[in-house]
Design an enzyme around this catalytic site. Structure first.
Site, PDB file in Angstrom:
ATOM      1  N   GLU A  29       1.521  -0.560  -5.031  1.00  0.00           N
ATOM      2  CA  GLU A  29       0.541   0.476  -5.348  1.00  0.00           C
ATOM      3  C   GLU A  29       1.330   1.780  -5.401  1.00  0.00           C
ATOM      4  OE1 GLU A  29      -3.523   2.552  -3.587  1.00  0.00           O
ATOM      5  OE2 GLU A  29      -1.809   2.143  -2.308  1.00  0.00           O
ATOM      6  N   ASP A  65       0.838  -1.194   0.000  1.00  0.00           N
ATOM      7  CA  ASP A  65       0.000   0.000   0.000  1.00  0.00           C
ATOM      8  C   ASP A  65       0.879   1.252   0.000  1.00  0.00           C
ATOM      9  OD1 ASP A  65      -2.773   1.071   0.313  1.00  0.00           O
ATOM     10  OD2 ASP A  65      -1.921   1.916   2.146  1.00  0.00           O
TER      11      ASP A  65
END
Length: 577
Positions: A300, A236
């Site tokens: 990401e 993330d």
């Protein structure tokens, strides 16, 4: 008149070459591991399948649906965060990186899920959130208790405020979720005190990655999950972590809040972050060698420049990073051509591949986007959005690289754009005072069975309400219809596994008329996408394999796509000027 760009091919170095002067030029990449061409199914755990009747999806629910995923034809699953968390951002505010949130299950249920997935030849990826943690994480609790100047606070970004009484934030940075990126704390003696940095919600405190404790801690996190059999990590906010020295003001700081994009050059994409990924890659490679089962890192990476994105997937760093330009692209042939061409160019000369994505848990669903709808603004033209989403699926699955499919995408689910305001749970909605509707509409629990309570998701009411029209998209109904979106995905994934050309390293654009995209893979596969509102002739000579529209053959209806097995001469078709 044909698009001029269509006559340009790309060689292995990513350089533009003229199709007349060099008609045999093609894209060629080094062949990566299993992940290079994998189809990965993203599971938003809370909304996938409830097994215990509390209206919230869980690990045992995923385990029960593994046969469905195997029959769909995916290669791996990716689980969104399932760690202990106060759930201010539904799991992306982690309080314990070594456990499982009780409403999702236990470590034992996670182990059973991994074991069963591996038995079905499905690999398992999990989310790790290294940019920030919950304010209920033990480290942050210790930092609050220790007070200003303590070693515990050095693991985060604590700073004195500005102004006579320190009542102004240390700088002008804005949170992606809206509002200031700083939150003031109350000191142990009860007085107003320092401020801490949170790039997202106030309940998510940013780690200070310049502190050695943080890097060492996440080494442990990686090893813990790799030793439990995890095959890969989705990272993330992989462009976050490090912040610029001195945390200087940014003259356009409001851009982050207004757009939701990481535009502040002092808060995002610092050069030092690449040191983290080289360190993590070394750990992953060690487990790959030790076990003979390759471990992968998927980022990401929210940078908007394709050249910057490519830096994250250099040899020795991340295996892949999501190519979000494809998700953001509107339904236009020239835009899609440029985006695809640029995406393929980012991996030229490396050992990586593009990770294509059409949907995820943070963006409105493609059916709604392609139909002109938006959260809070209406559903748009769902029929138009659906036919375009079907065509986009065939485009994505025909491209070189990996594809990430978000749960419900294979069902053609539109966004739920009219959830009652009082039920919206996304902090983005509340932090922006409703200016940004948030992400709840793409997170509504899945419909499995038309006639069951909560459409088979749970015997209880789902944590977010499912609209009545979800019945039309339920799995059982789609399985009974040969023309459903689910059947399209299953057939496409089966062909993707079976066709040697789709394992080829070669990719060629073909010349087309305006409104049309066409390319070949290897010597025997062609894909044609009609982005226009008219019927067009397919610019390939071959046998139809699969189409997004039932009327497609040698002519393609508007907003449709088709795959063809090419005749021997078809690979050269359209290359002559």
């Amino acid at each position: 008149m044909a698009h001029k760009a269509k006559a340009v091919l790309r060689d292995a170095a990513g350089l533009g070459v003229d199709s007349v002067a060099l008609p045999t030029a093609a894209c060629t990449w080094l062949r990566p591991g299993w992940w290079g061409s994998a189809v990965v199914y993203q599971i938003y755990l809370r909304s996938f399948q409830d097994s215990d009747g509390d209206g919230i999806g869980d690990l045992e629910g995923v385990r029960a649906r593994l046969p469905y995923l195997r029959s769909l034809g995916v290669d791996a699953i990716w689980l969104n965060p399932f760690y202990p968390s106060p759930q201010y951002d539904h799991g992306y505010d982690v309080s314990d990186y070594f456990g499982v949130q009780p409403e999702y299950g236990t470590l034992e249920s996670f182990d059973r899920l991994v074991l069963d997935a591996h038995r079905l030849d499905l690999r398992v990826l999990i989310d790790i959130v290294p940019n920030h943690c919950s304010i209920e994480h033990p480290w942050f609790a210790a930092a609050l208790a220790a007070g200003p100047g303590s070693p515990e606070r050095e693991r985060f970004h604590f700073a004195d405020g500005k102004g006579d009484d320190g009542d102004l934030p240390p700088n002008n940075w804005r949170s992606i979720f809206g509002g200031s990126a700083w939150q003031r704390v109350t000191e142990p003696d009860g007085t107003p005190g320092q401020w801490y940095l949170h790039s997202f919600a106030p309940e998510q405190a940013d780690f200070n990655w310049r502190h050695p404790d943080v890097a060492a801690y996440f080494d442990q996190v990686l090893r813990f999950w790799f030793e439990r059999g995890v095959d890969g990590i989705r990272i993330d906010v992989a462009h976050g972590l490090h912040k610029a020295d001195g945390l200087p003001d940014h003259e356009n700081a409001m851009d982050d809040e207004l757009t939701g994009d990481p535009l502040n050059p002092y808060a995002w994409n610092q050069p030092e972050v690449h040191e983290v990924w080289r360190r993590w890659r070394t750990i992953a490679e060690g487990y790959s060698v030790l076990t003979g089962r390759e471990r992968v890192l998927i980022g990401e990476v929210g940078v908007l420049d394709a050249e910057q994105l490519a830096l994250y997937q250099r040899p020795g760093e991340l295996h892949q990073s999501f190519y979000f330009e494809f998700l953001r692209a509107t339904w236009d042939d020239q835009i899609l051509y440029d985006v695809v061409d640029r995406g393929l160019g980012t991996i030229a000369g490396s050992d990586s591949s593009v990770a294509w994505v059409l949907n995820n848990h943070d963006m409105p669903r493609s059916v709604t986007r392609y139909g002109g709808g938006a959260p809070g603004l209406g559903a748009g033209d769902v029929d138009l959005g659906t036919v375009r989403a079907r065509a986009a699926a065939l485009l994505m699955l025909a491209l070189p690289g990996a594809a990430y499919v978000y749960q419900g995408e294979e069902l053609g689910l539109p966004e739920v754009t009219d959830l009652p305001v009082e039920l919206l749970a996304d902090p983005m909605f509340h932090r922006t005072q409703g200016a940004r509707r948030g992400r709840d509409g793409c997170r509504v629990p899945l419909p499995w069975a038309t006639s069951e309570h909560s459409f088979g998701f749970s015997p209880a009411d789902a944590w977010l309400p499912q609209p009545d029209w979800f019945a039309d998209h339920a799995v059982d109904r789609q399985l009974s219809s040969g023309e459903s979106m689910l059947h399209l995905y299953r057939e496409a994934l089966a062909l993707r596994r079976r066709l040697p050309a789709l394992a080829s390293n070669e990719f060629r654009w073909l010349q087309t008329e305006p409104g049309v995209l066409a390319f070949t893979r290897g010597d025997g596969f062609g894909c044609v996408v009609n982005c226009s509102s008219r019927v067009v002739s397919a610019p390939v000579d071959g046998e139809l394999l699969l189409a997004s529209h039932y009327e497609a053959e040698d002519k393609l209806p508007p907003n449709s796509a088709a795959w063809y097995a090419l005749a021997p001469a078809a690979a050269a078709l359209g290359e002559a000027a």
